[in-house]
Design an enzyme around this catalytic site. Structure first.
Site, mmCIF file in Angstrom:
data_model
loop_
_atom_site.group_PDB
_atom_site.id
_atom_site.type_symbol
_atom_site.label_atom_id
_atom_site.label_comp_id
_atom_site.label_asym_id
_atom_site.label_seq_id
_atom_site.Cartn_x
_atom_site.Cartn_y
_atom_site.Cartn_z
ATOM 1 N N ILE A 12 -12.833 -6.051 -6.443
ATOM 2 C CA ILE A 12 -13.833 -5.553 -5.489
ATOM 3 C C ILE A 12 -15.089 -5.099 -6.227
ATOM 4 O O ILE A 12 -16.212 -5.327 -5.774
ATOM 5 C CB ILE A 12 -13.239 -4.420 -4.632
ATOM 6 N N ASP A 58 -12.355 3.549 -20.968
ATOM 7 C CA ASP A 58 -11.482 4.105 -19.940
ATOM 8 C C ASP A 58 -12.182 5.282 -19.274
ATOM 9 O O ASP A 58 -12.792 6.122 -19.954
ATOM 10 C CB ASP A 58 -10.163 4.568 -20.574
ATOM 11 N N SER A 124 -8.408 3.913 0.493
ATOM 12 C CA SER A 124 -7.532 2.887 1.064
ATOM 13 C C SER A 124 -6.956 3.350 2.396
ATOM 14 O O SER A 124 -6.727 4.544 2.618
ATOM 15 C CB SER A 124 -6.381 2.614 0.093
ATOM 16 N N THR A 126 -4.051 3.048 3.102
ATOM 17 C CA THR A 126 -2.704 3.562 2.844
ATOM 18 C C THR A 126 -2.628 5.071 3.036
ATOM 19 O O THR A 126 -1.530 5.613 3.194
ATOM 20 C CB THR A 126 -2.218 3.221 1.425
ATOM 21 N N TYR A 148 0.956 5.546 -4.699
ATOM 22 C CA TYR A 148 -0.402 5.000 -4.674
ATOM 23 C C TYR A 148 -1.226 5.673 -3.576
ATOM 24 O O TYR A 148 -2.330 6.167 -3.816
ATOM 25 C CB TYR A 148 -0.360 3.489 -4.451
ATOM 26 N N LYS A 152 -4.666 8.327 -3.702
ATOM 27 C CA LYS A 152 -5.924 8.131 -2.975
ATOM 28 C C LYS A 152 -6.223 9.330 -2.072
ATOM 29 O O LYS A 152 -7.358 9.816 -2.005
ATOM 30 C CB LYS A 152 -5.857 6.850 -2.142
ATOM 31 N N ARG A 230 -1.846 -7.553 9.727
ATOM 32 C CA ARG A 230 -2.746 -6.709 8.952
ATOM 33 C C ARG A 230 -4.197 -7.093 9.223
ATOM 34 O O ARG A 230 -4.490 -8.194 9.687
ATOM 35 C CB ARG A 230 -2.460 -6.855 7.442
ATOM 36 N N ARG A 291 10.631 -5.302 3.814
ATOM 37 C CA ARG A 291 10.485 -4.354 2.711
ATOM 38 C C ARG A 291 10.440 -2.935 3.268
ATOM 39 O O ARG A 291 9.823 -2.694 4.321
ATOM 40 C CB ARG A 291 9.204 -4.636 1.920
#
Length: 332
Positions: A12, A58, A124, A126, A148, A152, A230, A291
């Protein structure tokens, strides 16, 4: 503006870098190349028609972030640098917390030292967890259900605290749904290391013969064809959403959050059929068990983005598949 993109060589980040550069901004890429291609910075420069400085480091190296901010006289930061695979985050949560949260703290410390207080954060959908209603708007409760998503959400909350501590901060969190596709040239796109975690690059690799077949996880959901639905958004629409958000932040202080999605849901089998059409290839698949944690459907209400940013997705599912196939053919 002078804009630093952490994770700027990633999927992205690279597309956003190109859009921002073509809009006249001075873009600096900052990436440790842990999940990106070392050739990408040069490709973006070639496509943009001008050299984009690249810092290989980093984001947790606070002094190096500070040095980049000072040397390039940065006005704003777009923060993409983060690990992003749900399954991997369950297996190695410490790495996700160390990279995603510590990395953001390091970035904020560097920004504070040099008084750069405009930040666009790559978040996200999520963070919403299991949908309580559809389409999902920004008022939907947040309840991340994996490491994850929790990283976020924690960063979002942390950024809210930062914005409330000092009225000079301008911070926006963009909650993406499912980015897919590639630049229409096929020069840059999604190129994951190892086995793809996302549906579209996996389908593309099946179409090209790199992988034998696709696994479809569950065909007994309460959807039209039984497979999960989705909200897939073209990465170039997503990149243009970032450019609109950067423009918005120039005149708006405080903290805010905005969904970037299309508002349209497609099933797994919709995606398979669309890619078969784009590629002219069959996509063999087998049905596997569901899943854990997967939901029947998840798609955005993108009205706030249109209202505040004047942005909405314009590219079709056919565009998503055609651009992905072009990129796939260029790299094999």
């Amino acid at each position: 503006m002078n804009i630093l993109l952490t994770g700027g060589a990633g999927y992205i980040g690279s597309h956003t870098a190109l859009v921002l550069a073509q809009a006249g901004h001075n873009v600096v890429l900052f990436d440790n190349l842990s999940n990106s291609d070392a050739a990408v910075p040069e490709k973006i420069s070639s496509m943009a028609g001008k050299k984009l400085p690249f810092v290989q480091a980093d984001v947790r190296a606070t002094d190096l972030v500070e040095k980049a901010l000072r040397e390039h006289r940065i006005d704003a930061v777009v923060h993409f640098a983060g690990f992003k695979a749900v399954g991997e985050s369950v297996a190695v949560p410490i790495e996700y917390y160390a990279n995603n949260i510590h990395g953001t703290v390091s970035l904020l410390q560097a920004m504070q030292r040099v008084s750069v207080k405009t930040l666009l954060f790559s978040s996200s959908a999520t963070v919403y967890g299991l949908p309580q209603y559809l389409p999902i708007d920004e008022a939907h409760p947040t309840h991340a259900i994996n490491p994850y998503g929790r990283t976020k959400l924690h960063v979002e909350e942390m950024l809210g605290d930062v914005a409330r501590s000092d009225a000079a901060w301008r911070i926006m969190c963009l909650r993406y749904f499912n980015p897919v596709g590639a630049h229409e040239s096929g020069m840059i796109g999604e190129r994951p290391n190892g086995i793809p975690n996302n549906l579209m690059p996996f389908i593309a690799q099946v179409a090209s013969g790199e992988r034998e077949r696709l696994q479809v996880f569950g065909n007994d959901y309460p959807t039209a064809d039984g497979t999960g639905i989705r909200d897939y958004i073209h990465v170039m629409d997503l990149a243009e959403g970032h450019a609109a958000a950067v423009h918005y932040l120039q005149s708006h202080q405080g903290w805010d959050v905005i969904n970037l999605g299309t508002g349209q849901g497609y099933s797994v089998l919709d995606m398979v059929r669309a890619f078969e059409k784009a590629s002219g290839r069959g996509i063999p698949y087998v049905i596997a068990a569901r899943r854990p944690g997967d939901v029947p459907a998840c798609y955005a209400n993108p009205a706030k983005a249109k209202r505040l940013l004047g942005w909405q997705a314009t590219r079709s599912l056919d565009d998503m598949c055609a651009s992905t196939w072009q990129f796939q053919r260029n790299r094999v």
